[in-house]
Design an enzyme around this catalytic site. Sequence first.
Site: not given
Lengths: 371, 146
Positions: A88, A154, A246, A256, A267
């Site tokens: 990513q 991520h 979220e 958080y 997953y």
Amino acid sequence: MKTKRISQLALVVLLLLSSSLFSLSQADQDGYKTETVAEGLPASWAMTFLPNSDILLTQRAGALRVVRDGELIDADIAEVPGIHYAGQGGLLDVMLDQNFSENNKIYLSYSHGKKSSNTARLVSAALVATENSYKLEDFKVLFEAKPSRKTSHHYAARIAQLDDGSLLFAVGDGYNYREDAQTLDNHFGKIIRINTDGTVPQDNPFIGTEGAAPEIYSLGHRNQQGLTVVKGVIYEHEHGPKGGDEVNIIEPGKNYGWPIATFGIDYNGATITPYTEYEGMQSPLVNWTPSIAPSSLTEHNGFLYVSSLAERSIRKLDISGEAIKDQGKVFSKISERLRDIVSGPDGHLYVLTDGNEAKIIKIVEDKQNEL
Amino acid sequence: MNDFLKGLLAWIGAASVSALAASITSSVLVQNALIEVGAKIDWTTRLATISKDLVLLQALIPLLCIAFAIAFIIASFCYGKLGGSRLAWFTIAGASSFFVMLQIMVLVFDLMPFAGARDNSGLVLMCLCGAIGGWFYQRITPLSSA
């Protein structure tokens, strides 16, 4: 014979006319139309408008490009050095400084390093106009997340700017390092705040906390790919795992929850945590389970608009009250994996699709039917 | 029960035993990691979570059946050709097949999708779960079906 042909032709014309009239009435009923501004944009991640309406576009492989009048200018503005383009990662976000018209400063985020040791970086540079395009000067590394990681997932990597000029930078949990989002000695799963020269603001919430990285502004995040400031309020969204996407309002020093509290599961179906909420941790203001995979958000006409990958949609959030209300999917004619959404200088929304043949789509709303 | 049927049941049983051990181990490791960063999880919740995580068996049993099939054929061949301890060959086969399976997952996904094996100690424990499968198989199967 001739009369028969003419009547056949007239029938065809009539059918074509009626079909286009039907399409027109459908578009009118939808209350908006879409226009493809540019297409054939490989692996693009983020876009932003310059004051002259040129669009700056990041391509994950490392190029910063310009879209002008619907055309992708051939030459790269810059090949950002040291990019780790895998998974990513790559060249990710781009943002103009709030005083761009005076200082020409832009910010870029990207994954830097190599597969066995890489991290998320935030840099600044001056965007200087050339004869046909732009070039980058005064390239400066402002922040590098520590420690480095062995994964290429991520990064989060969204950039935002507070009214006082300081920068917010979302750093994801690196996937394999999720528990580190709960500890203050590292940058995994944090939103960090720094000044535009890379120094740390002295009113950051964990300044003076022993062992804490001073750049940390909030903690307990997963993969925060939406970050924007509206009237001084910081709105953020993050990908959950399987469920548990979220939307949060970020406040300094708050936790958080990830991975101690989440509505998502792994997953493979396993539990990430037994808790969906936990004392001392902020619960999400919007929870999307099952996941929509939110990729970006922007403020537009007093609402937040969220683009999504998995749901292939745009969601509209009402932020006028104390709570954030998800008003559901809008502009449903657009049904592609969406990577970015911005509010353009012409008052229209623009979305960037995902993938190797990405497009920029302009959404033109009928003012009488404004959604 | 003939040897073939016994071998078949031992093979599926080995994958099931190994998957069960891996599921419980992974659940415990994941919860321990949360406790290390400050979460409080009581024993009732821990047990309930371990029980929920048995959902992993759905994926692990078929994957381990494939991994063990290859590994046990190789172990059987090595034992036949090289001799030595049958227990050792099959235990090593079980452990190494679990290791290879996890490494293939890392290659495919470019990350470790099995949370219990994200660090080296977890990886070693998962290999031990594989070794249990190998041990189980060689205990159940007669020499002729190995």
